[in-house]
Design a protein around this motif. Structure first.
Motif, mmCIF file in Angstrom:
data_model
loop_
_atom_site.group_PDB
_atom_site.id
_atom_site.type_symbol
_atom_site.label_atom_id
_atom_site.label_comp_id
_atom_site.label_asym_id
_atom_site.label_seq_id
_atom_site.Cartn_x
_atom_site.Cartn_y
_atom_site.Cartn_z
ATOM 1 N N ARG A 205 0.851 -1.197 0.000
ATOM 2 C CA ARG A 205 0.000 0.000 0.000
ATOM 3 C C ARG A 205 0.878 1.235 0.000
ATOM 4 O O ARG A 205 1.795 1.359 0.813
ATOM 5 N N ARG A 206 0.574 2.155 -0.896
ATOM 6 C CA ARG A 206 1.272 3.434 -0.931
ATOM 7 C C ARG A 206 0.244 4.557 -0.884
ATOM 8 O O ARG A 206 -0.605 4.581 -0.028
ATOM 9 N N GLY A 207 0.313 5.501 -1.806
ATOM 10 C CA GLY A 207 -0.684 6.561 -1.840
ATOM 11 C C GLY A 207 -0.707 7.383 -0.575
ATOM 12 O O GLY A 207 0.325 7.801 -0.048
ATOM 13 N N ASP A 208 -1.913 7.585 -0.042
ATOM 14 C CA ASP A 208 -2.070 8.450 1.132
ATOM 15 C C ASP A 208 -1.977 7.690 2.450
ATOM 16 O O ASP A 208 -2.269 8.240 3.508
ATOM 17 N N GLN A 209 -1.590 6.428 2.408
ATOM 18 C CA GLN A 209 -1.435 5.637 3.635
ATOM 19 C C GLN A 209 0.053 5.400 3.901
ATOM 20 O O GLN A 209 0.750 4.822 3.078
ATOM 21 N N HIS A 210 0.513 5.856 5.052
ATOM 22 C CA HIS A 210 1.927 5.716 5.394
ATOM 23 C C HIS A 210 2.084 4.734 6.560
ATOM 24 O O HIS A 210 1.148 4.504 7.329
ATOM 25 N N PRO A 211 3.262 4.149 6.702
ATOM 26 C CA PRO A 211 3.468 3.122 7.726
ATOM 27 C C PRO A 211 3.293 3.651 9.142
ATOM 28 O O PRO A 211 3.393 4.848 9.400
ATOM 29 N N LEU A 212 3.055 2.725 10.056
ATOM 30 C CA LEU A 212 2.990 3.064 11.480
ATOM 31 C C LEU A 212 4.384 3.230 12.066
ATOM 32 O O LEU A 212 4.573 3.955 13.038
ATOM 33 N N GLU A 213 5.358 2.556 11.485
ATOM 34 C CA GLU A 213 6.729 2.638 11.973
ATOM 35 C C GLU A 213 7.239 4.070 11.836
ATOM 36 O O GLU A 213 7.218 4.649 10.748
ATOM 37 N N TYR A 214 7.738 4.623 12.952
ATOM 38 C CA TYR A 214 8.065 6.046 12.992
ATOM 39 C C TYR A 214 9.091 6.439 11.935
ATOM 40 O O TYR A 214 8.989 7.494 11.307
ATOM 41 N N GLN A 215 10.075 5.604 11.703
ATOM 42 C CA GLN A 215 11.153 5.921 10.765
ATOM 43 C C GLN A 215 10.625 6.197 9.354
ATOM 44 O O GLN A 215 11.190 7.006 8.619
ATOM 45 N N PHE A 216 9.520 5.531 8.989
ATOM 46 C CA PHE A 216 8.979 5.675 7.639
ATOM 47 C C PHE A 216 7.584 6.304 7.631
ATOM 48 O O PHE A 216 6.857 6.198 6.651
ATOM 49 N N SER A 217 7.219 6.964 8.732
ATOM 50 C CA SER A 217 5.855 7.465 8.873
ATOM 51 C C SER A 217 5.503 8.565 7.880
ATOM 52 O O SER A 217 4.321 8.859 7.655
ATOM 53 N N ARG A 218 6.506 9.197 7.270
ATOM 54 C CA ARG A 218 6.258 10.208 6.243
ATOM 55 C C ARG A 218 6.708 9.732 4.863
ATOM 56 O O ARG A 218 6.796 10.519 3.924
ATOM 57 N N ASP A 219 7.003 8.449 4.782
ATOM 58 C CA ASP A 219 7.480 7.879 3.527
ATOM 59 C C ASP A 219 6.816 6.517 3.358
ATOM 60 O O ASP A 219 5.695 6.321 3.818
ATOM 61 N N TYR A 220 7.489 5.578 2.725
ATOM 62 C CA TYR A 220 6.969 4.220 2.553
ATOM 63 C C TYR A 220 8.039 3.224 2.969
ATOM 64 O O TYR A 220 9.238 3.513 2.930
ATOM 65 N N LEU A 221 7.598 2.032 3.361
ATOM 66 C CA LEU A 221 8.535 0.980 3.715
ATOM 67 C C LEU A 221 9.349 0.579 2.491
ATOM 68 O O LEU A 221 8.834 0.549 1.373
ATOM 69 N N PRO A 222 10.627 0.258 2.676
ATOM 70 C CA PRO A 222 11.438 -0.200 1.539
ATOM 71 C C PRO A 222 10.838 -1.463 0.931
ATOM 72 O O PRO A 222 10.381 -2.366 1.657
ATOM 73 N N LEU A 223 10.834 -1.537 -0.390
ATOM 74 C CA LEU A 223 10.294 -2.716 -1.072
ATOM 75 C C LEU A 223 11.080 -3.971 -0.706
ATOM 76 O O LEU A 223 10.541 -5.083 -0.718
ATOM 77 N N GLU A 224 12.341 -3.788 -0.401
ATOM 78 C CA GLU A 224 13.179 -4.922 -0.014
ATOM 79 C C GLU A 224 12.616 -5.636 1.211
ATOM 80 O O GLU A 224 12.762 -6.853 1.355
ATOM 81 N N ARG A 225 11.963 -4.878 2.090
ATOM 82 C CA ARG A 225 11.411 -5.496 3.296
ATOM 83 C C ARG A 225 10.295 -6.484 2.951
ATOM 84 O O ARG A 225 10.203 -7.562 3.542
ATOM 85 N N TYR A 226 9.457 -6.121 1.998
ATOM 86 C CA TYR A 226 8.405 -7.041 1.558
ATOM 87 C C TYR A 226 9.021 -8.284 0.902
ATOM 88 O O TYR A 226 8.606 -9.420 1.168
ATOM 89 N N ALA A 227 9.976 -8.049 -0.001
ATOM 90 C CA ALA A 227 10.575 -9.158 -0.736
ATOM 91 C C ALA A 227 11.334 -10.100 0.192
ATOM 92 O O ALA A 227 11.252 -11.330 0.049
ATOM 93 N N THR A 228 12.039 -9.542 1.164
ATOM 94 C CA THR A 228 12.747 -10.375 2.126
ATOM 95 C C THR A 228 11.770 -11.208 2.936
ATOM 96 O O THR A 228 12.003 -12.393 3.213
ATOM 97 N N GLY A 229 10.652 -10.601 3.313
ATOM 98 C CA GLY A 229 9.612 -11.344 4.032
ATOM 99 C C GLY A 229 9.036 -12.466 3.197
ATOM 100 O O GLY A 229 8.772 -13.567 3.708
ATOM 101 N N ALA A 230 8.855 -12.221 1.902
ATOM 102 C CA ALA A 230 8.307 -13.255 1.023
ATOM 103 C C ALA A 230 9.269 -14.430 0.895
ATOM 104 O O ALA A 230 8.861 -15.596 0.960
ATOM 105 N N ARG A 231 10.547 -14.142 0.715
ATOM 106 C CA ARG A 231 11.529 -15.223 0.618
ATOM 107 C C ARG A 231 11.603 -16.008 1.923
ATOM 108 O O ARG A 231 11.746 -17.237 1.928
ATOM 109 N N SER A 232 11.477 -15.319 3.036
ATOM 110 C CA SER A 232 11.463 -15.989 4.334
ATOM 111 C C SER A 232 10.246 -16.907 4.464
ATOM 112 O O SER A 232 10.354 -18.032 4.975
ATOM 113 N N LEU A 233 9.100 -16.430 3.983
ATOM 114 C CA LEU A 233 7.893 -17.264 4.019
ATOM 115 C C LEU A 233 8.051 -18.503 3.154
ATOM 116 O O LEU A 233 7.629 -19.605 3.529
#
Length: 439
Positions: A205-233
């Protein structure tokens, strides 16, 4: 006809506490304390003894939040023995039955509108909307249904069960969308089985919804985080032997080579995400594919390629006249952009969010209602969203950010055991599943 189990309430906490000074409208009319209305609605069945009506909101453009509240309301009504009804007369996405099969028959008629109240909870006929959700699903609701002695996701199991009941009974797509979703789901499972693998989905999710994590609260989570999670799954599913590796034999190199061809599905509100090298490189050796391709949202660049707009130049002049530009789905879902769909003022010239937000009544006619053209476009957006959910919801595992309503919806669709087994993976601030994303 359903009966309202008030006796059960007297043994419960503050959420079910009775106010002795409250007189229900129906009881007041029956006793003569209030006059009965002059005009009564014609009904073919007796009015329900008790009910809960979910009013789909005219202001909230989040389809995911609407689904969560809808399912929670249904589950709560079912638990309390209330009849359940849907009011979609003011919904920004149109009619409920444009997307879903009608809700189960209740065996009785809805109450007259004047008898329906948003509070207190002991009222015979309740109404819930996005505006009144904090009254029905607020602090006292959490005190009643959250199991404080449990840890993490498990303390939300009672709330999860309410939402899951709504999903199981209400999430029934109709028409060609339902046929397509079934075909796509069967195809991806067959694909996974042919490679001895599993299906993992990512929702970004991007657009007008930003992460709860403070470090990225005005930006978006790195795509690498999603991909790393998928490979882990994928590794987790392989080690668990789901569905084909009974011994989790990682030493079988040929099996692993086959496994990396398992479907890795992606759904996002930002069409540009699919083409970003950052994601494909991080997901390697798995190949990212779209969850569904029946309805796709196009960016301005894609529209320019398919329907280019040529500038108009006066003969012998360096001046280029202004011409309308293609306006696409840029950067993800924005409420202002959604509400502007179908409005000619919003689709001409430069497509900036500032200009969209400045439109006083975007996408509506003189009577304040959305135009037919606007509703057709909004319906396409809603159908695309639901197809993404329908396909991803049948995955073996999901990676997403809990700040997104779609992520929490997918947690419900995946099933409780999947959430407990961490096959629903939140990459935003390590929070457990909760219907509103809070800790």
């Amino acid at each position: 006809m359903r009966s309202f189990r008030l006796k059960h309430w007297r043994r419960r906490g503050s959420y079910y506490a009775l106010d002795p000074s409250f007189l229900d409208v129906a009881d007041a009319e029956q006793s003569g304390a209030l006059p009965s209305p002059l005009s009564q609605q014609a009904v073919t069945e007796p009015v329900c003894n008790s009910s809960l009506t979910y009013s789909m909101d005219t202001d909230d453009s989040s389809f995911g939040k609407t689904l969560l509240l809808l399912w929670l309301s249904y589950g709560l009504a079912k638990k309390e023995g209330r009849a359940f009804f849907i009011d979609d007369s003011q919904w920004v996405y149109g009619r409920y039955t444009s997307y879903f099969a009608p809700p189960p028959s209740q065996g009785c008629s809805p109450p007259p509108p004047h008898q329906v109240l948003p509070c207190p909870h002991q009222a015979k006929h309740l109404v819930v909307s996005a505006d009144t959700a904090s009254w029905t699903f607020g602090l006292s609701f959490h005190e009643e249904f959250v199991q404080q002695r449990r840890y993490g996701t498990e303390k939300y199991q009672h709330i999860y069960d309410l939402a899951r009941a709504g999903y199981e009974d209400l999430f029934k797509l109709i028409g060609e969308d339902a046929v397509y979703a079934q075909s796509r789901i069967a195809g991806m499972k067959e694909d996974a089985a042919s490679h001895g693998g599993s299906v993992v989905g990512m929702q970004i999710r991007r657009g007008d919804q930003h992460p709860l994590e403070y470090q990225f609260s005005r930006d978006y989570l790195p795509l690498e985080r999603y991909a790393t999670g998928a490979r882990s799954l994928f590794r987790t599913l392989l080690n668990r032997g789901e569905p084909a590796h009974a011994n989790g034999d990682l030493a079988d190199f040929s099996a692993v080579l086959e496994y990396i061809h398992s479907p890795l599905l992606l759904a996002s509100d930002d069409p540009d995400v699919f083409a970003l090298p950052e994601l494909s490189q991080a997901a390697a050796p798995f190949t990212v594919q779209k969850a569904q391709e029946r309805i796709q949202l196009a960016t301005k660049a894609a529209l320019d390629r398919s329907s280019p707009v040529a500038p108009i130049r006066e003969p012998g002049s360096a001046y280029v006249k202004h011409v309308d530009e293609n306006s696409g789905w840029e950067g993800g879902f924005y409420g202002a952009l959604f509400r502007s769909l179908g409005n000619p003022k919003a689709t001409s010239g430069s497509s900036t969010l500032e200009r969209l937000s400045s439109l006083s009544d975007p996408g509506t006619g003189n009577d304040g209602r959305a135009s037919e053209q606007a509703m057709r476009v909004r319906e396409l957006v809603g159908r695309a969203y639901l197809l993404d959910l329908a396909v991803l919801g049948e995955s073996d595992g999901i990676v997403c950010a809990v700040s997104s309503a779609a992520c929490r919806v997918l947690g419900v669709m995946l099933g409780w055991q999947a959430v407990v087994d961490n096959r629903w993976m939140n990459v935003d601030d390590s929070r457990p599943w909760s219907w509103n994303g809070a800790r």
